[in-house]
Design an enzyme around this catalytic site. Structure first.
Site, PDB file in Angstrom:
ATOM      1  CE  LYS A 144      -3.933  -2.162   2.249  1.00 45.19           C
ATOM      2  NZ  LYS A 144      -4.526  -2.615   3.503  1.00 45.19           N
ATOM      3  CD  GLN A 148      -3.843  -4.212   6.806  1.00 43.65           C
ATOM      4  OE1 GLN A 148      -3.667  -3.319   5.992  1.00 43.65           O
ATOM      5  NE2 GLN A 148      -4.489  -5.323   6.515  1.00 43.65           N
ATOM      6  CG  ASP A 201     -10.219  -0.246   4.683  1.00 44.15           C
ATOM      7  OD1 ASP A 201      -9.930  -0.643   3.538  1.00 44.15           O
ATOM      8  OD2 ASP A 201      -9.596  -0.578   5.704  1.00 44.15           O
TER       9      ASP A 201
END
Ligand code: NDP
Length: 294
Positions: free
Chosen positions: A54, A98, A121
């Site tokens: 990422k 995460q 997200d």
């Protein structure tokens, strides 16, 4: 019929190139550089690889990127404070924490603390609510990537029968919502579904997001269907090493489907590309810029 292989690696490279162009335009025309902050707590080898990718791809797209590695002992209060600081930082347009988090931290509380407009997200309840009600949501990356691949393969999906196998909040449910928005007739199957084979046999589109290796047999797939395999399952090989397989029995399904994503190289690469795309979308919305006019 032998299926066309939907090449997620090549497609994601195209998406990332388009994102990089948008980032250049945002910088040149609007003086804005999109910024993504990624936070990881503790050491999880799989998560570390994702996070490294990422961060690398954020830089390649010309965005600002911040990567915070917090120790496994970080308390919930400390992580909440970090999220609050990122919420308040105008240079940060997207925040990704995460998952999974260590067990002593309440994941829902952390997701709820992320400013919905920076929730790249798309896991915040405000964003799931907006998606469910046709509003301007941040859409979870994996289902958004699947939708793009389906649109690229099929064009208009109006009236098609779509089956989503799996009902998680991060893949199955938002995927079903997106297919509904694309005018499909949508069925969601899960572990209590009575006859999965019969459901698969009727579907023009199958999206499998289960986490059970090769659960969906090739022989179940309707001739000419399009199959998107989200599953990522590591299974042992005879030589003692492991290999990655999806939720669909790939070779047999490819003989019946008209198009299918492989594992690896299908949905996986699209997920990070959509994270970058979502960061650009978030940046535009925060700066009142029309993303379609870039
Ligand atoms: P979850 O474990 O949260 O959800 C799995 C779903 O599958 C549940 O709804 C469950 O039903 C259903 N299920 C389990 N067993 C069966 C069965 N035998 N028949 C029908 N349905 C069943 O998983 P996720 O949604 O998070 O992930 C699914 C898969 O996708 C995993 O392999 C994961 O690794 C992969 N993944 C890949 C990503 C990528 O970038 N490529 C990103 C995210 C996930 P029930 O609700 O009844 O328990």
């Amino acid at each position: 019929m032998t299926a066309k292989i939907i090449d997620g690696k090549a497609f994601s490279a195209k998406v990332r190139a388009a994102v990089a162009t948008d980032v250049e335009t945002l910088k040149a025309k609007h003086g804005v550089t999109p910024g993504l902050a990624v936070v990881i707590v503790g050491k999880d080898p799989a998560s570390e690889i994702y996070v490294r990718n990422k961060v690398k791809q954020t830089a390649e797209a010309g965005m600002n990127g911040w990567h915070y590695e917090l120790p496994a002992e970080t308390t919930e209060a400390e992580l909440l404070a970090k999220v609050e600081a990122l919420n308040a930082d105008p240079a940060v347009n997207g925040i990704l924490v995460q998952l999974p988090l260590p067990k002593h931290i309440n994941e829902s509380a952390i997701i709820a603390a992320i400013a919905p407009e920076k929730d790249v997200d798309g896991f915040h309840v405000i964003n799931s609510g907006l998606l469910a009600t046709g509003g301007r949501a941040m859409v979870p990356c994996t289902p958004l990537g699947c939708l793009l691949m389906l649109k690229d393969t099929l064009g208009d999906m109006t009236g098609m029968k779509a089956l989503v196998v799996g009902r998680s909040n991060i893949v199955g449910k938002p995927m079903a919502q997106l297919l509904l928005d694309a005018n499909c007739t949508v069925t969601i199957a899960h572990s209590r579904t009575r006859d999965l084979a019969a459901e698969v046999a009727q579907a023009d589109i199958v999206v499998a997001a289960v986490g059970v290796p090769e659960l969906i047999k090739g022989a179940w797939v309707k001739e000419g269907a399009t199959v998107i395999d989200v599953g990522m399952n590591r299974i042992p090989k005879e030589d003692g090493k492991t290999k990655l397989v999806g939720d669909v029995e790939y070779a047999a399904a490819a003989e019946r489907a008209s198009a299918i994503t492989p594992v690896p190289g299908g949905v996986g690469p699209m997920t990070i590309a959509m994270l970058l795309r979502n960061t650009v979308t978030a940046t535009c919305r925060q700066n009142n810029i029309d993303p379609d006019a870039l």
